[in-house]
Design a protein around this motif. Structure first.
Motif: not given
Length: 313
Positions: A191, A194, A201, A274-276, A279, A281, A293-295
């Motif tokens: 984490v 990030a 982003t 960073k897309r999962s 979502f 991150k 760090l926020v989803r």
């Protein structure tokens, strides 16, 4: 860039085959990497060889990537010549090239053997290229180091005047901040690393949408402002943070009013690595020196980007 055999590296005089590389995003391509590999093979560089990248961040990225894939990996040395590469690209081991209209979509993590920083390179750097690096310095300050941010905001004239004494402290402190993160998450699997992507982003999407006509530093500056606004909307970021960012970045001429294609921005972000799932991150600043760090759900981020990133500042 240059090639050298480590067996002769300790001699006083070293002759290194030199391979010119196009600077900037245009030269940061898989074709450039293959050209470097081809040259290394034709020259006869073996596993004991050493690649030396001399240039800005794009040059260091592509040289590091080429070293990483040549003969399954040879050592390389970074010699950054721009402010941006001194405080960011030279350290961390992230190497890569652009492809398919996307930034850094192909790459590996491999640490340089050495990093050699000589401030005299900055003397001949054009001002627009020079100030680009302060976006990354301000990123370290706003996310991790309140004292660094204060030093930068209190010394814009000396820094813009390329005062060596102040510059050395700012660059050193920036690298210490980055190194403290990299050593805890070298391979970018946790984490904590990030935080180094704060502003990136949106910033990388801005670069892509502009076909890289907006420089990396300016894109990150705009990305940080946009992501700070998004953080406020999400309820994480204190309301005075976006204004503080604009103030700091304006002192270094990094804030220009730009109208951005919000739809294009969203489309570029949807392809972000960073897309999962549904979502992305997103590192968000809570207050100066504090982050989390926020989803964020894709649909929520799409709405926020459309509302908050249509124009800046």
């Amino acid at each position: 860039m240059a090639f050298v055999s480590r067996s002769i590296a300790n001699r006083v005089k070293v002759k290194c085959p030199v391979v010119p590389i196009i600077d900037g995003e245009e030269g940061k391509s898989i074709e450039t990497a293959l050209s470097i590999v081809r040259n290394a093979h034709e020259i006869g560089i073996d596993r004991d060889g050493l690649f030396i990248g001399v240039g800005g961040g794009s040059v260091l990225d592509v040289v590091g990537f080429s070293a990483s894939i040549y003969l399954r990996g040879v050592d390389y040395v970074n010699v950054p010549t721009t402010m941006l590469s001194m405080v960011d690209a030279s350290l961390g081991g992230k190497t890569g090239v652009n492809a398919l209209g996307l930034k850094n979509v192909i790459g590996v993590i491999r640490q340089p053997r050495y990093i050699i920083i000589d401030l005299s390179f900055l003397e001949s750097l054009p001002m627009p290229s020079y100030i680009d690096g302060f976006a990354e310095v301000i990123k370290y300050g706003i996310t991790m180091d309140r004292e660094l941010l204060s030093q930068v905001m209190n010394n814009p004239d000396k820094l813009l005047g390329r005062d060596y004494e102040v510059l050395e402290e700012i660059i050193y402190r920036s690298l210490i901040n980055k190194a403290s993160i990299v050593e805890k998450d070298e391979l970018d699997r946790g984490v904590i690393r990030a935080v180094l992507n704060y502003g990136h982003t949106v910033g990388h999407a801005i670069e892509s949408v502009s076909n890289f006509s907006i420089s990396h530093g300016r894109a990150v500056a705009l990305g940080m402002i946009c992501e700070a606004r998004i953080g406020v909307k999400l309820g994480y970021t204190l309301r005075d943070v976006p204004g503080l960012l604009v103030d700091a970045l304006t002192r270094f001429n990094l804030v220009n009013r730009v109208t951005i294609d919000a739809n294009g921005l969203v489309n570029a972000m949807m392809r972000d690595k960073k897309r999962s799932g549904g979502f992305i991150k997103l590192p968000v600043v809570i207050d100066v020196g504090r982050w989390d760090l926020v989803r964020v759900r894709i649909e929520d981020l799409t709405k926020l980007v459309t509302e908050e990133c249509r124009s800046t500042p």
